[in-house]
Design an enzyme around this catalytic site. Structure first.
Site, PDB file in Angstrom:
ATOM      1  CG  ASP A  28     -48.934  24.846 -16.934  1.00  0.00           C
ATOM      2  OD1 ASP A  28     -48.370  25.556 -16.087  1.00  0.00           O
ATOM      3  OD2 ASP A  28     -48.927  23.604 -16.893  1.00  0.00           O
ATOM      4  CB  THR A  36     -44.826  22.019 -15.474  1.00  0.00           C
ATOM      5  OG1 THR A  36     -43.874  22.890 -14.866  1.00  0.00           O
ATOM      6  CG2 THR A  36     -44.447  20.577 -15.194  1.00  0.00           C
ATOM      7  CE  LYS A  83     -40.543  13.449  -2.557  1.00  0.00           C
ATOM      8  NZ  LYS A  83     -40.501  12.452  -3.624  1.00  0.00           N
ATOM      9  CG  ASP A 127     -41.817  25.370 -12.497  1.00  0.00           C
ATOM     10  OD1 ASP A 127     -42.405  24.731 -11.607  1.00  0.00           O
ATOM     11  OD2 ASP A 127     -41.424  24.864 -13.551  1.00  0.00           O
ATOM     12  CG  ASP A 164     -49.985  19.462 -18.435  1.00  0.00           C
ATOM     13  OD1 ASP A 164     -49.881  20.543 -17.839  1.00  0.00           O
ATOM     14  OD2 ASP A 164     -49.316  18.459 -18.143  1.00  0.00           O
TER      15      ASP A 164
END
Length: 1394
Positions: A434, A436, A789, A911, A1043
């Site tokens: 991963d 992030t 947002k 991402d 994580d």
């Protein structure tokens, strides 16, 4: 019809499916009743009905609820009565145990028996007893843990006593009402009915369930949300219909049915067993699942068993040994039949049966076959399985206690959660990672922002981050902080002074320890410096933000005194109001819970904070109303600013506000009448005194409130690091979030005023919408405002289309998009901030639909999603933020070392592509010398064509003859010496096309040619599918590391799963085989410990095969001289002790402590890892060579004593004793040749084994007079030790037996030295000589300058390292891009992607 087209279509489809007419109102009462009756019969069959345990349902509950499980848990495998039979039965699943049990039973037949019956049983009993003791000890620990949990107490309603009484957890039943207070642990899965908080809100902490310390919000079922009155269980007259127990943590729905109505509920009302109540005084809930039917227990499947690659190969070799043993037994049976056939009348030593008949030669041969099976049983190394378990425990102990794999900041060691695959760490070929939180820190730091098309760079904050990166700890390097800025230094010192007064979260940790029982809980917070570090996403790196000076001045000018009159004097207009709206959105649009360090996990309530500002708000409101009556609109003098100023705003014409800076501004209120502005300014002078009086009256109260707030250290507990970073950024500009309750949010403005926003709705973030929104009511303007947002990929499509006259808004959108691309190219995570003002009519219409969706029984999630999509349109863009997720320390070096070790690395991330690509360059996953191909397509035919095109491109480069041909690209030719390396970038949509279009083979053919693969915008399911695809089709060893919860499926799919103790909880850790603190620890874990574990275990396994074959062949050779009768020349007891005691300890010591190469050399030369990766120590070739060597050594060890004592008169045991002794010397000397590292334990085990042999043999020979009648070993060893020939034989035989192996190792170390042997020789040199030799070996002398430049670039920050010629942020059109260090070639496909 106010519904949108999508809403109408969805409702029409739903009505058709349920048989409702088109004219049926949305969720009318009649439709609800009819639907409930029709679905009730179908629902009851597969769902459970729960009757409350109160007086109204006492009889029914007592009769029906007893069929459900109680809350008592038992995680033990055994009881006192079934331990012995169940454990024996489980151990018999192992093939070797069944085999030896068969031999033991076979030995009880008189015509077949070889050894004494008890002797044959001894090895099996010892091995199974050791395993049983280990299993019993582990099960006893589980029993003590279960007892502690079952005896925990909580308050349960007793309808007979009409009050809550304390009961043990084990006595709780389904249907019981349970009352819990703050910091109590939830004893069972319960449906939340009442909460002391407003709107029925309850916060829970799921640390005991998934390791996360951030809070989750739960809602009481509609109709039981009155916090002022106490919940009365006696008045509860509803039955509950819900799902049957299942393990899905994210799935739960049901109906609460009463005589009057039906109310639906979902997972938001479910309190899971093991979670902890936080920020809520009292809650009441009813138990729906208890004991082993709770979701936590259903997900607790215990440790997973994985078979390592080495173990699978070992089992294959065991079968080879079995086959070899069968052949030898057949030879023995055939030889015995031939020998029996040589006697014409009767066979000596064989007696006829009762009828006087002799056994035929064929039957005698069959009996001899079974006898030989018993005799040669040592071919199967039964002790090997137990030895492997001990060796793995020793290896895990040393890995766990490696100081370099220890993280001092979190006090965490490496955890090994799978005890049987340590050797797989040394054979990894593919790593799936991963991004992030794995490659990056997952500490989101606010870096830059753009407001209304103008960027604010925050250069001082960038300097702070670069300085903090060099700090070892935040408390030791005070002088370094002085070099950043005075503001930052004072902020840090102020926070330290407040942290000294903070208290530890004792109640929280106590409750965690009570439930989990893990030692890790004791250190998780108490070892840290302050409370804020015990809260997720609140490190100084994330909190202490230095504001941009230009933007700070803009804010101060806009909100000075929070007075509309002063704003008009200063000429502040629309752009300044948008700045205020921007920071209000950052403060409000989140789910952050505010707590204090002095009251950990206790909510900051709004009453005390808003009390001092009530008068101030009322007077400000009165003043604003007067202004609204006298003046409607105005134009102020535009504020001039240089266009080259970094913080200058785009729009020059500034609109002033009638009311607060957070209000909305309408273009219609602007007129060209300059006089109206003059009149209003004159009126400002008239009313200035009144405004000043208001300010003076409220100054004391506000100052007193500020003083109280200054003594509190606010702690923001967020569900994600992104929203925590934005709240901290707003606080840096003095927009401080002071309190959040279910119905209001209190914000402290820069000038000190407190504004209490009424919180109407929160539209939570989900992966479908990729955004979140809050709907609030402004306290001054009374406007209903929605702040949103979310990801720019979705927000930009939801913006309100500007008209032709709104060129400024179109320019703002264009400039913001430009900055978003810039942030992505600089490895920043981007978010867009928007606003929408709702009229009262719009909001009421939407709120009505929302209420119907929330109270719906069927399709609740889909209806709620539709309401959110309907409202989040026509948004107004306020700005964008860039948040940095910093690379972890050591990531580039680790990836570079792993690639050098021959490991291919794939990064699977959610991402956006630009951000992921630049992070990949920063961490050296992608190299400037690589050819990078980008594959983006949503059409199957296009995707297939692109795969073929790229594959042809790769094949062309790979077929280039480096000595004769060169491939010319657009900008520069490739050097003939340069060997191209390829990388692949692919997005999630293309992966979906590949998996659904049967393009997996073409994708793999391309991917296996690439050094690195980067998958962007991939879902958790796609991650696991990619891992399984590579694992199944390429037949390689895979490792997955992550994580977060989105990495769990990928971790579980790989051969080895590694979790990281990160910011996103411990779901990944709990699902992993190993857990580490940082990605950089992967380097030593694989290159050092992985190599050692594999090499040690491989050498030990192959040594066990050698040892058993070499020893048992002595008995086989003897059969040629005893008529194949199954006789032995070695005493039975000494044969048993030979494997159990005399030769068991030395291989264990080598399996745990042996080091073929030092750790420093393995880290310096990552290529050494390839030897274990390619199974160099244990493969078919080494196994066959070892078997041949074992046969040779057995021949030498048998025939040298045979020819020595050939014409002597010694008996059988006198002949076998020296043979047994020299075999011990030979086998131990063989191990000494294979041992690479010698310690006092190695020497002690060697000499200790020899001493133990002579001690036991001498004692046994001196006391065993009639042990093996008629031939007994009495005093044989003592006689042998007085004979010089005994010592001569024991000296010469091992030398001759081991001479070929010694010569082979000598030639291997000189003429045919492998990389590992060369590295072992380098270890013996001094430090300076070793460094020079290593450099020469790696070929670095000729490229020292290049190496230094690469090292310098690696030390740069990610932002500095992303300005790369291969940056892909602006290259969206090409289907794929090839690039190298000297140029970039764009190969465009003629096929347009769909």
């Amino acid at each position: 019809m106010a519904h949108c087209i999508e809403w109408i279509r969805f409702r029409f489809q739903r009505q058709q499916a349920s048989g409702i007419s088109e004219t049926t109102p949305l969720l009318s009462s009649s439709s609800l009743n009819s639907l409930g009756k029709e679905q009730c019969s179908s629902v009851l069959s597969n769902q459970r009905i729960i009757f409350p345990n109160n007086r109204k349902f006492a009889k029914v509950s007592e009769r029906l609820m007893k069929d459900y499980l109680s809350n008592k848990i038992r995680t033990t495998k055994y009881t006192f009565f079934n331990f012995l039979p169940k454990n024996i039965f489980e151990q018999l699943y192992r093939f070797a145990n069944i085999f030896f049990l068969f031999l033991a039973l076979l030995n009880w037949f008189p015509s077949i028996g070889v050894f004494h019956k008890e002797i044959t049983m001894l090895p099996l009993i010892i091995v199974m007893s050791i395993t049983a003791i280990k299993d019993g000890f582990e099960d006893y620990k589980r029993y003590r843990f279960d007892k502690k949990i079952n005896q925990a107490r909580t308050q349960v309603f007793d309808w007979k006593q009409k009050q809550y009484v304390e009961k043990c957890w084990k006595d709780i039943r389904v249907g019981d009402f349970v009352r819990l207070s703050c910091n109590e642990i939830i004893p069972a899965d319960m449906l939340l009915l009442h909460s002391s908080e407003q709107n029925g809100i309850c916060h829970i902490e799921t640390f005991n369930l998934d390791g996360e310390i951030n809070l989750k919000q739960r809602l009481a079922v509609k109709g039981f949300t009155n916090p002022d009155s106490e919940f009365e269980p006696e008045n509860f007259n509803s039955t509950i219909i819900c799902e049957n127990p299942n393990s899905d943590l994210n799935k739960f729905k049901g109906i609460l049915e009463s005589p009057e109505s039906k109310i639906g509920f979902n997972k938001d009302s479910l309190l899971l067993r093991g979670c902890t109540i936080r920020n809520t005084k009292v809650i009441v809930a009813i138990v729906v699942y208890a004991g082993h039917e709770t979701k936590a227990m259903l997900n607790n499947n215990g440790p997973r068993y994985k078979r390592s690659k080495l173990e699978r190969r070992m089992n294959t070799n065991v079968l080879c040994c079995v086959s070899l043993m069968v052949v030898m037994c057949f030879i023995g049976a055939l030889g015995h039949s031939i020998w029996v056939g040589t006697f014409s009348s009767w066979t000596p030593f064989e007696f006829p049966d009762n009828n006087g008949n002799l056994i035929s030669a064929a039957v005698s041969g069959f009996y001899m076959f079974l006898t030989m099976v018993i005799l040669l049983q040592v071919f199967i190394p039964i002790s090997l399985y137990v030895s492997i378990e001990f060796v793995k425990l020793g290896q895990i102990f040393f890995i766990h206690n490696d100081a370099e794999l220890y993280d001092e900041s979190t006090n965490t060691h490496l955890q090994c959660r799978a005890l049987n695959i340590t050797e797989d760490l040394g054979q990894i070929q593919y790593i799936f990672s991963d991004k992030t939180g794995t490659l990056t820190e997952n500490k989101m730091v606010f870096r830059r922002c753009a407001i209304m098309g103008t960027e604010f760079r925050h250069d001082d904050n960038t300097k702070r981050l670069s300085t903090l990166r060099e700090l070892v700890s935040y408390d030791e390097d005070e002088p370094l902080l002085q070099s950043v800025s005075p503001n930052f230094q004072s902020s840090m010192s102020h926070r330290r002074q407040k942290s000294i007064r903070s208290v530890q979260r004792s109640q929280s940790m106590c409750s965690q320890q009570q439930f989990t029982g893990f030692k890790n809980c004791k250190k998780s917070v108490t070892d840290r410096g302050n409370f804020s570090q015990g809260v997720a996403f609140s490190s100084p790196l994330e909190k202490d933000i230095i504001p941009d000076e230009v933007l700070l001045n803009r804010i101060q000018d806009a909100v000075v005194h929070m007075d509309a009159l002063t704003r008009l004097k200063a000429g502040i207009g629309l752009e300044s109001a948008c700045i205020i709206d921007f920071f209000l959105a950052l403060t409000l649009c989140n789910t952050v819970v505010v707590s204090t360090a002095t009251q950990p996990r206790q909510r900051v309530l709004s009453s005390s904070l808003s009390k001092t500002s009530t008068n101030s708000q009322e007077k400000l409101q009165q003043l604003f109303q007067k202004l609204k009556l006298k003046h409607t609109s105005s134009i102020s003098t535009p504020r001039q600013s240089g266009s080259d100023e970094p913080g200058s705003l785009c729009n020059k014409a500034s609109l002033s506000s009638k009311i607060s800076p957070a209000s909305s501004y309408n273009a219609e209120s602007v007129t060209d009448d300059a006089g109206s502005g003059t009149d209003l300014i004159n009126n400002v002078h008239e009313n200035g005194e009144a405004a000043n009086n208001i300010a003076r009256e409220d100054h004391d109260g506000i100052g007193e409130a500020d003083e109280k707030q200054g003594n509190l250290e606010l702690c923001y507990e967020a569900e994600s690091p992104d929203e925590a970073a934005l709240v901290h950024a707003a606080r840096a500009y003095n927009f401080t979030l002071l309190s959040r309750t279910p119905d209001q949010v209190i914000v402290k403005l820069p000038q000190g005023d407190l504004l209490t926003f009424e919180l109407l709705h929160t539209l939570a973030f989900d992966s479908t919408r990729k955004r979140m929104s809050v709907i609030v009511k402004h306290p001054l303007t009374k406007e209903i405002i929605m702040y949103t947002k979310g990801a720019d990929s979705v927000i930009m499509d939801l913006l309100k289309e500007p008209g032709e006259e709104e060129k400024q808004q179109r320019k703002i959108t264009y400039e913001t998009q430009k900055y978003l691309d810039l942030y992505a190219s600089n490895c920043l995570r981007t978010l867009c901030i928007t606003k929408k003002v709702l009229t009262d009519g719009e909001y009421k219409t939407w709120a009505s639909l929302r209420h119907e969706a929330e109270t719906s029984i069927d399709d609740r999630e889909a209806l709620i999603l539709e309401t959110s999509l309907r409202l989040e349109t026509n948004l107004k863009l306020l700005g964008a933020t860039g948040i940095e997720d910093r690379l972890q320390d050591g990531v580039p070096d680790t990836i570079e070392a792993l690639r050098e070790a021959g490991i291919l690395i794939w990064v699977l991330t959610g991402d956006k592509q630009e951000t992921a690509v630049n992070i990949a360059y920063a961490c050296k996953l992608l190299n400037s010398k690589d050819f990078i191909f980008t594959l983006n397509s949503e059409n199957q035919e296009t995707c297939e064509s692109l795969l073929d095109c790229i594959s042809d491109e790769v094949r062309m480069y790979r077929e280039v003859n480096c000595t004769t041909s060169k491939l010319t690209m657009n900008s520069a030719p490739i050097s003939s010496v340069f060997k191209p390396s390829f990388g692949l970038v692919i997005d999630g949509k293309t992966l979906s096309v590949i998996f659904h279009g049967n393009l997996q083979k073409k994708f793999l053919d391309l991917a296996k040619c690439c050094q690195s693969v980067l998958c962007c915008r991939s879902t958790p399911l796609q991650k696991s599918m990619v891992v399984k695809l590579v694992q199944d089709h390429l037949k390689v060893m895979t490792l997955a590391i992550g994580d977060g919860a989105n990495d769990v499926s990928m971790i579980q799919a790989a051969d080895v799963g590694i979790g990281i103790f990160g910011q996103e909880g411990m779901q990944a850790v709990m699902a992993s085989d190993f857990a580490i603190s940082h990605f950089k620890h992967l380097k030593k874990l694989l290159l050092v410990h992985g190599h050692w574990c594999y090499t040690r275990l491989a050498n030990m396994i192959i040594y066990f095969f050698y040892k058993n074959v070499a020893y048992v062949n002595l008995l086989f050779w003897y059969q040629f001289f005893c008529g194949f009768t199954g006789s032995t020349m070695i005493d039975y007891w000494l044969m048993i002790f030979f494997n159990l005691f005399f030769t068991s300890i030395p291989p264990l010591i080598c399996g745990i402590l042996d080091k073929d190469v030092s750790a420093e050399m393995l880290l310096e030369l990552p290529k050494l890892y390839r030897s274990s990766q390619q199974s160099a120590a244990y493969n078919l070739c080494t196994f066959l060579i070892t078997m041949l060597d074992a046969f040779y050594q057995s021949l030498v060890c048998f025939f040298i004593p045979y020819f020595t004592y050939q014409d002597s008169s010694i008996d059988v045991f006198a002949f076998g004793t020296p043979m047994n002794t020299l075999s011990l010397f030979t086998i131990l000397a063989h191990l000494a040749i294979e041992t690479k590292t010698w310690t006092w334990l190695h020497w002690g085990s060697m000499f200790g084994s020899i001493a133990l042999y002579f001690l036991i043999t001498l004692v046994y020979s001196a006391n065993c007079v009639t042990c093996n009648h008629p031939s007994n070993p009495y005093w044989i060893m003592q006689h042998q030790m007085t004979d010089p020939l005994f010592y001569l034989v024991c000296l010469i035989t091992p030398v001759l037996a081991l001479l070929p192996r010694y010569l082979f190792r000598s030639l291997q170390g000189t003429l045919f030295a492998s990389c590992v042997l060369k590295a072992r020789q380098l270890d013996k040199l001094d430090r300076e000589q070793r460094i020079q030799t290593t450099k020469h070996w790696k070929g670095l002398n000729s490229s020292a300058n290049d190496t230094s430049s690469v090292t310098d670039s690696a030390d740069q920050s990610p932002v500095q390292n992303v300005n790369h010629p291969c940056t892909m942020a602006s290259n969206h059109d090409p289907q794929f891009i090839s690039s190298n260090r000297v140029g970039m070639a764009k190969v465009q496909s003629s096929i347009n992607t769909a």
